[in-house]
Design an enzyme around this catalytic site. Structure first.
Site, mmCIF file in Angstrom:
data_model
loop_
_atom_site.group_PDB
_atom_site.id
_atom_site.type_symbol
_atom_site.label_atom_id
_atom_site.label_comp_id
_atom_site.label_asym_id
_atom_site.label_seq_id
_atom_site.Cartn_x
_atom_site.Cartn_y
_atom_site.Cartn_z
ATOM 1 N N CYS A 114 0.847 -1.180 0.000
ATOM 2 C CA CYS A 114 0.000 0.000 0.000
ATOM 3 C C CYS A 114 0.893 1.244 0.000
ATOM 4 O O CYS A 114 1.886 1.314 0.707
ATOM 5 C CB CYS A 114 -0.939 0.102 1.192
ATOM 6 S SG CYS A 114 -2.147 -1.197 1.241
ATOM 7 N N ARG B 217 3.991 -0.602 -4.703
ATOM 8 C CA ARG B 217 3.653 -1.006 -3.336
ATOM 9 C C ARG B 217 2.326 -1.761 -3.255
ATOM 10 O O ARG B 217 1.949 -2.260 -2.197
ATOM 11 C CB ARG B 217 3.576 0.221 -2.416
ATOM 12 C CG ARG B 217 4.882 0.983 -2.307
ATOM 13 C CD ARG B 217 4.724 2.164 -1.401
ATOM 14 N NE ARG B 217 4.589 1.755 -0.023
ATOM 15 C CZ ARG B 217 5.591 1.561 0.813
ATOM 16 N NH1 ARG B 217 6.821 1.733 0.389
ATOM 17 N NH2 ARG B 217 5.383 1.199 2.061
ATOM 18 N N TRP C 148 -2.689 -2.820 -1.659
ATOM 19 C CA TRP C 148 -2.411 -4.262 -1.687
ATOM 20 C C TRP C 148 -3.297 -4.830 -0.577
ATOM 21 O O TRP C 148 -3.053 -4.602 0.602
ATOM 22 C CB TRP C 148 -0.928 -4.514 -1.381
ATOM 23 C CG TRP C 148 -0.523 -5.939 -1.525
ATOM 24 C CD1 TRP C 148 -0.108 -6.566 -2.669
ATOM 25 C CD2 TRP C 148 -0.480 -6.931 -0.488
ATOM 26 N NE1 TRP C 148 0.181 -7.884 -2.410
ATOM 27 C CE2 TRP C 148 -0.039 -8.136 -1.084
ATOM 28 C CE3 TRP C 148 -0.788 -6.940 0.877
ATOM 29 C CZ2 TRP C 148 0.122 -9.322 -0.365
ATOM 30 C CZ3 TRP C 148 -0.631 -8.114 1.591
ATOM 31 C CH2 TRP C 148 -0.178 -9.291 0.969
ATOM 32 N N ASN D 262 -1.676 2.699 5.438
ATOM 33 C CA ASN D 262 -0.788 1.603 5.068
ATOM 34 C C ASN D 262 -0.458 0.858 6.351
ATOM 35 O O ASN D 262 0.078 1.445 7.279
ATOM 36 C CB ASN D 262 0.474 2.186 4.411
ATOM 37 C CG ASN D 262 1.611 1.183 4.276
ATOM 38 O OD1 ASN D 262 2.764 1.545 4.297
ATOM 39 N ND2 ASN D 262 1.289 -0.079 4.135
ATOM 40 N N GLY D 263 -0.818 -0.436 6.396
ATOM 41 C CA GLY D 263 -0.542 -1.222 7.593
ATOM 42 C C GLY D 263 -1.736 -2.102 7.923
ATOM 43 O O GLY D 263 -2.583 -2.369 7.062
ATOM 44 N N GLU E 291 17.359 -18.534 -6.462
ATOM 45 C CA GLU E 291 16.962 -17.213 -6.955
ATOM 46 C C GLU E 291 16.430 -17.299 -8.385
ATOM 47 O O GLU E 291 15.438 -16.642 -8.728
ATOM 48 C CB GLU E 291 18.164 -16.254 -6.859
ATOM 49 C CG GLU E 291 17.972 -14.880 -7.477
ATOM 50 C CD GLU E 291 16.832 -14.060 -6.869
ATOM 51 O OE1 GLU E 291 16.276 -14.450 -5.827
ATOM 52 O OE2 GLU E 291 16.493 -13.020 -7.477
ATOM 53 N N LYS F 47 12.733 -16.014 -9.376
ATOM 54 C CA LYS F 47 12.523 -14.989 -10.425
ATOM 55 C C LYS F 47 11.483 -15.490 -11.411
ATOM 56 O O LYS F 47 10.559 -14.777 -11.772
ATOM 57 C CB LYS F 47 13.842 -14.759 -11.126
ATOM 58 C CG LYS F 47 14.476 -13.474 -11.326
ATOM 59 C CD LYS F 47 14.481 -12.320 -10.430
ATOM 60 C CE LYS F 47 13.687 -12.259 -9.198
ATOM 61 N NZ LYS F 47 14.245 -11.574 -8.089
ATOM 62 N N GLU G 65 7.780 -15.905 -9.812
ATOM 63 C CA GLU G 65 7.056 -14.702 -9.372
ATOM 64 C C GLU G 65 6.577 -13.845 -10.536
ATOM 65 O O GLU G 65 5.567 -13.160 -10.421
ATOM 66 C CB GLU G 65 7.867 -13.869 -8.386
ATOM 67 C CG GLU G 65 9.070 -13.202 -8.970
ATOM 68 C CD GLU G 65 9.832 -12.359 -7.964
ATOM 69 O OE1 GLU G 65 9.227 -11.805 -7.051
ATOM 70 O OE2 GLU G 65 11.064 -12.263 -8.107
ATOM 71 N N HIS H 217 17.636 -37.769 -4.016
ATOM 72 C CA HIS H 217 16.984 -38.097 -2.740
ATOM 73 C C HIS H 217 15.490 -37.810 -2.779
ATOM 74 O O HIS H 217 14.849 -37.706 -1.736
ATOM 75 C CB HIS H 217 17.669 -37.345 -1.597
ATOM 76 C CG HIS H 217 19.105 -37.717 -1.453
ATOM 77 N ND1 HIS H 217 19.511 -38.939 -0.975
ATOM 78 C CD2 HIS H 217 20.238 -37.053 -1.780
ATOM 79 C CE1 HIS H 217 20.841 -39.008 -0.999
ATOM 80 N NE2 HIS H 217 21.294 -37.865 -1.489
ATOM 81 N N LYS I 129 6.178 -4.609 -3.870
ATOM 82 C CA LYS I 129 7.632 -4.545 -3.700
ATOM 83 C C LYS I 129 8.053 -4.387 -2.246
ATOM 84 O O LYS I 129 9.024 -4.964 -1.815
ATOM 85 C CB LYS I 129 8.199 -3.395 -4.537
ATOM 86 C CG LYS I 129 9.703 -3.331 -4.483
ATOM 87 C CD LYS I 129 10.301 -3.026 -5.816
ATOM 88 C CE LYS I 129 11.791 -3.227 -5.822
ATOM 89 N NZ LYS I 129 12.161 -4.615 -6.101
HETATM 90 C C1 F6R Z 1 11.738 -11.081 -5.256
HETATM 91 C C2 F6R Z 1 11.634 -10.002 -4.307
HETATM 92 C C3 F6R Z 1 11.252 -10.314 -2.911
HETATM 93 C C4 F6R Z 1 12.071 -9.442 -1.945
HETATM 94 C C5 F6R Z 1 11.590 -9.648 -0.502
HETATM 95 C C6 F6R Z 1 12.426 -8.853 0.469
HETATM 96 O O1 F6R Z 1 12.133 -10.622 -6.517
HETATM 97 O O2 F6R Z 1 11.840 -8.865 -4.644
HETATM 98 O O3 F6R Z 1 11.420 -11.664 -2.621
HETATM 99 O O4 F6R Z 1 13.416 -9.777 -2.075
HETATM 100 O O5 F6R Z 1 10.261 -9.264 -0.393
HETATM 101 O O6 F6R Z 1 12.375 -7.491 0.174
HETATM 102 P P1 F6R Z 1 13.482 -6.506 0.716
HETATM 103 O O7 F6R Z 1 14.769 -6.868 0.050
HETATM 104 O O8 F6R Z 1 13.003 -5.144 0.323
HETATM 105 O O9 F6R Z 1 13.541 -6.703 2.187
#
Ligand code: F6R
Length: 608
Positions: free
Chosen positions: A2, A27, A74, A100-101, A481, A485, A488, A504, A603
């Site tokens: 948010c 956000r 969000w 926000n929260g 990772e 990627k 997501e 295993h 994000k």
């Molecule tokens: C994946 C991604 C998330 C963030 C996670 C932590 O591409 O961006 O998995 O890495 O939400 O976010 P930060 O780094 O902002 O604490």
């Protein structure tokens, strides 16, 4: 999670609020809304769906006035819908709130309000805030907000406007970020810096338990008891240009392409005549660091993967025992923290609620906290004893790319510094490694030049339903990772595994044509990786191998090969990650996904 914005001044309220909301769209983007006060009336527009929907309504029916608040959501409480979008208003249509929260005690508060004949129009927790402010109002908005927040449990950054006091926005912060932008005859508020950059570089960062009264010509701050407090202004270093996509179709692609410059900038900033300079916010003494008994890294998502790579680096170079934990687990598992440990928080945003909670948990135990953070002055940066900034510039795409490779860079450098302090590497070895670091930007450029090749491979695999990513040693977290990627942004299932673990259990999933991405660069585990790839080939898997330039074997072994330039094994995660990012990007684009705004994600994850 948010984004909230607010503006008071002479500019057109619609365009200022909309432009700020676009900047905060990362956000949350399931619904949005704005409100203004004009001639004693509250005017609200809100809509389910992407911000474009709100923009279209405003084009048709603009707001008027010169004070307004806005929100991009969000969803936490209540599904995305017009009614559940913010701003939320009280029964009398005099108070509008963006939030926000999470209000954790909202059920009991709502029950009480319903008994007192308030009627609710949404299923949100936020609406209780609007009703409480309305109920508590006795000709002083500041006092009614203070009384209301004393009734709330949870985390909140709120902005409130009222028809009764149309010359001010009252804001309060507890647990979620809130920044005030100071302009000339105008002032703004926002959850994050990008929303302010078009108007000002002067900001005031609010702390928990602080209230602000934002008027056109002044801003005032108070503590939770209503006593006036003085706050310091800061200058933002980022510029508005760095927030633009330029000629790239997506922020994610732009940010993938920025990685060579990010590493170049970091080399310049942090390596000076073969000595390390982690910046003015890094203030642990060499003695303190040399005496560390162990390191506990806690982070989430991509940042956790970087931390996992950090474990290999700290243990290999500095011989320091290192634990790696996911923040949401770390904070609840009561870890043993005897000795002289350092707790490390790794985070792009510096606002991730779980990572922040982990940090506070460690602080309560009087432990040293070092954070690796991208966003300057973010909550985690401010609450840490020491901070190393990622200097990656603003990362807007929801999927983290350049922040990840910068995190690995910082961890690599820090592990060399610790190795120097602990005498686990001699100076000539460290100098050699610094030379290897300096070669990275050119190597990254070389990989980026293969973008079309990677796109062609993505075309072949775009319809696959399940991917496996495998690696060993320091590239096991890189495989995790790569899988994250892909899943997501493309919504295609992908799992990362240590290659040796396949037999295993997971190898049971492999059948004819199963796509597997295998990281088999020249390294100490290269031969083992080849054997693992052979095992997959015998089960007719289609293996895409990421390997080292000039390696003919992998070309024969895999169905496709992506080559990266030769490099030191412990630096290879930086290079290997780039083709994996491009592969995920193109699979997602070819499937028509919104790569910068993947579904259900945001994000900055500011709720637990
Ligand atoms: C994946 C991604 C998330 C963030 C996670 C932590 O591409 O961006 O998995 O890495 O939400 O976010 P930060 O780094 O902002 O604490």
């Amino acid at each position: 999670m948010c984004g909230i914005v607010g503006y008071i001044g002479d500019k057109d309220i619609n365009s200022v609020l909309m432009a700020s909301l676009w900047r905060l769209e990362y956000r949350g983007y399931d619904s949005s809304g704005v409100a203004s006060v004009m001639d004693g009336d509250l005017d609200v527009r809100k809509m389910e769906g992407r911000l474009m929907n709100l923009q279209e309504i405003l084009a048709d029916k603009p707001l008027s006035g010169n004070i307004g608040i806005g929100h991009t959501r969000w969803a936490t409480h209540g599904e995305p819908s017009d009614q559940n979008a913010h701003p939320q208003v009280g029964c009398k249509n005099k108070i509008a709130v963006v939030h926000n929260g999470i209000v954790e005690n909202y059920y009991s508060l709502k029950e009480g309000l319903l008994k007192r004949n308030h009627f609710f129009k949404s299923n949100t927790d936020t609406e209780v805030i609007a009703h409480l402010i309305e109920e508590n109002y006795e000709n002083d908005l500041k006092e009614s907000v203070l009384k209301t927040v004393s009734q709330l449990k949870g985390s909140y950054a709120i902005a409130v406007i009222s028809t009764e006091e149309p010359d001010k926005i009252v804001v309060y912060k507890y647990g979620s970020p809130l920044i005030v932008g100071i302009g000339k005859k105008e002032n703004l508020i926002a959850s994050d810096i990008p929303a302010l950059l078009d108007h000002t570089k002067d900001i005031i960062i609010m702390n928990d338990g602080e209230l602000g009264i934002i008027s056109k010509n002044k801003v005032e701050f108070f503590d939770h008891e209503g006593k006036k407090i003085a706050k310091e202004k800061k200058k933002i270093k980022w510029d508005a240009e760095s927030l633009e996509k330029g000629d790239f179709p997506h922020y994610m692609l732009k940010e993938i392409h920025e990685q060579s410059d990010v590493i170049k900038r970091n080399i310049k900033l942090k390596i000076k005549k073969n000595e390390f300079d982690f910046g003015e916010n890094f203030n642990f003494s060499p003695k303190e660091l040399a005496n560390l008994s162990h390191i506990i890294i806690q982070a989430c998502g991509t940042s956790w993967h970087a931390g996992y790579i950090g474990k290999y680096l700290f243990e290999t170079f500095a011989r320091i025992h290192t634990e790696i934990d996911i923040s949401s687990e770390f904070r609840y598992r009561n870890p043993v923290m005897d000795g002289e440990p350092m707790v490390m928080a790794i985070t792009q945003s510096g606002e991730t609620a779980d990572t922040l909670a982990g940090l506070r948990e460690a602080k309560a135990k009087f432990l040293k906290i070092l954070s690796l953070v991208n966003v300057h002055n973010s909550t985690i940066a401010r609450e840490s004893d020491s901070t190393i900034y990622l200097d990656a510039g603003p990362e807007i795409g929801v999927a983290s790319t350049k922040a990840f490779t910068s995190q690995i860079f910082q961890l690599y450098l820090l592990s060399l510094y610790l190795a120097k302090l602990k005498w686990t590497l001699d100076d000539s070895e460290i100098r050699k490694k610094i030379e290897n670091i300096k070669k990275l930007p050119k190597k990254i450029d070389k990989i980026l030049a293969k973008e079309n090749e990677i796109k062609e491979i993505a075309k072949k695999f775009k319809d696959a339903k399940d991917f496996m990513f495998i690696g060993r040693g320091i590239n096991y977290p890189t495989a995790l990772e790569g899988a994250l990627k892909l899943k997501e942004i493309s919504y295609i299932h992908a799992t990362g595994y240590p290659a040796g673990e396949m037999k295993h259990g997971p190898i049971a999933l492999i059948s004819e044509g199963s796509p597997v991405v295998a990281i088999a660069t020249k390294s100490s585990v290269y031969d083992k990786m080849l054997s693992n790839i052979e095992e997959l080939k015998s089960r007719k898997a289609k293996v895409i191998v990421v390997g080292t330039e000039g390696d003919k074997i992998i070309k024969e072994l895999g169905s496709d090969a992506i080559y990266i330039p030769e490099c030191e094994e412990n630096l290879s995660p930086i290079l290997v990650s780039i083709p994996l990012q491009l592969f995920a990007y193109y699979i997602a684009v070819l499937n028509g996904r919104d790569v910068d705004r993947p579904r259900n994600l945001a994000k900055s994850v500011t709720v637990e």
